[in-house]
Design an enzyme around this catalytic site. Structure first.
Site, PDB file in Angstrom:
ATOM      1  N   CYS A 295       0.812  -1.222   0.000  1.00 51.09           N
ATOM      2  CA  CYS A 295       0.000   0.000   0.000  1.00 51.09           C
ATOM      3  C   CYS A 295       0.842   1.268   0.000  1.00 51.09           C
ATOM      4  CB  CYS A 295      -0.991   0.010   1.154  1.00 51.09           C
ATOM      5  SG  CYS A 295      -0.302   0.294   2.802  1.00 51.09           S
ATOM      6  N   ASP A 296       2.049   1.243   0.564  1.00 49.17           N
ATOM      7  CA  ASP A 296       2.918   2.426   0.561  1.00 49.17           C
ATOM      8  C   ASP A 296       3.168   2.930  -0.850  1.00 49.17           C
ATOM      9  OD1 ASP A 296       3.304   0.497   2.582  1.00 49.17           O
ATOM     10  OD2 ASP A 296       5.309   1.192   3.077  1.00 49.17           O
ATOM     11  N   ALA A 297       3.181   1.996  -1.787  1.00 55.91           N
ATOM     12  CA  ALA A 297       3.485   2.344  -3.178  1.00 55.91           C
ATOM     13  C   ALA A 297       2.517   3.379  -3.729  1.00 55.91           C
ATOM     14  CB  ALA A 297       3.446   1.086  -4.050  1.00 55.91           C
TER      15      ALA A 297
END
Length: 363
Positions: free
Chosen positions: A150-152
């Site tokens: 999800c950080d992407a």
């Protein structure tokens, strides 16, 4: 009677102190202190980085520098770009390694120097050319090719969206849109309105039995979400879908703020990591303030959350400008202390402060 009078005076003084923190002049002052401390620290250690951690910092420095009108912040970032030869990281398809593309595209839009995008444009074109048909199950080295965590969603989609704005070419926004929803369809929990960090967390539980949702991971998502919307035409086909997602997440996130004014590292089990955490909190403060300012969130409902979180963020700034309580680099909830800092936390702080200043000066 004496005790009551003292109590009322103390409460009034506390309220006045909080009101002062929100004054535009005070917001600018604390942002300058934090930005200047971070730049001095980078110069002291002679750091020149295209790393995702610094890519996130640069977004905040750009926002604050533009707001302040002080060219020294742009000059600092242009010097970084020149030393990097305006290139991204060595892993050409990994989201972390082209987060710095946000800085390049924003600076290009301002200064129109072709060298700023000369390497990023062909890289983005090669991303478009990839098939993107792999599963996002987090195994092997899928993260080198797909947005499987999800950080992407803060690192990559905004980089491509800002490139779309800089070049006036919708194809970069289109690939960001396509891959945003591929990741969302895989990692977004439609019941909790939060994102799992990656597929390894689907079945994990916190000590209280709740699902594991990492504060900063979801902060990355909300930050990326508003930066996508910032670069999306009003009539873009999927814009309403993004706005719906934003409102869902905002409602959930606002409900999870803790009594200390931050979001602890574990969103659904804050007691397991009881200390404040300022990087996820900074991104939430940024996104919620952005939502109020753009009319997506009602002021009366959400501004008290923003106010509470900004007060906590400011209280985490050391006298010299160092931002504390930033969870170290990781992929899951973790502990924090007053002395813990990281550059991405400063980026989030500056993005939040910039939005708050704009909101408070354009009521």
């Amino acid at each position: 009677m004496v005790s009551l009078t003292v109590g009322c005076s103390s409460t009034k003084n506390a309220q006045n102190s909080k009101d002062k923190v929100l004054q535009p002049k005070e917001v600018m002052s604390v942002m300058q202190k934090v930005a200047d401390w971070q730049i001095a620290d980078i110069r002291e250690h002679n750091i020149v980085s295209d790393d995702w951690t610094y890519g996130a910092l640069y977004t905040g420095l750009l926002a604050y520098g533009n707001l302040s009108g002080d060219k020294k912040y742009d000059d600092f970032l242009i010097d970084i770009g020149n030393k990097l030869d305006w290139n991204t990281g060595k892993h050409r398809f990994m989201a972390d390694d082209y987060c710095v593309g946000q800085m390049y595209s924003i600076l290009y839009s301002k200064y129109k120097e072709p060298k700023m995008l000369a390497k990023f444009i062909p890289q983005a074109d090669s991303i478009i050319a990839n098939p993107h048909t792999e599963s996002l199950e987090f195994k092997g080295d899928v993260y080198n090719r797909e947005w499987a965590w999800c950080d992407a969603l803060f690192m990559a989609p905004p980089a491509l969206a800002y490139l779309s704005t800089a070049t006036h070419n919708i194809k970069y926004l289109n690939i960001a849109n396509k891959l945003w929803w591929k990741t969302t369809n895989f990692l977004y929990d439609t019941a909790e309105h939060l994102y799992f960090r990656d597929s390894r967390y689907f079945d994990k539980k916190e000590a209280n039995g709740a699902k594991v949702f990492w504060s900063r991971g979801n902060g990355w998502v909300m930050g990326g979400l508003v930066r996508m919307l910032d670069n999306m035409p009003a009539n873009y086909p999927n814009r309403a879908k993004y706005e719906t997602l934003f409102k869902q997440m905002a409602k959930k996130v606002a409900s999870l703020i803790t009594s200390d004014g931050t979001w602890h590292a574990s969103l659904l089990d804050p007691a397991s990591f009881p200390s404040k955490e300022t990087s996820g909190s900074g991104f939430y403060c940024y996104a919620l303030t952005w939502g109020i300012r753009h009319g997506l969130l009602p002021y009366k409902e959400y501004f008290p959350v923003v106010e509470k979180s900004w007060d906590a963020l400011v209280a985490s700034v050391h006298p010299d400008g160092k931002l504390g309580f930033v969870q170290e680099i990781g992929a899951a909830p973790g502990k924090t202390t007053y002395d813990d800092t990281q550059v991405y936390g400063v980026g989030a702080f500056l993005l939040a402060g910039t939005e708050l200043y704009l909101l408070e000066t354009h009521k």
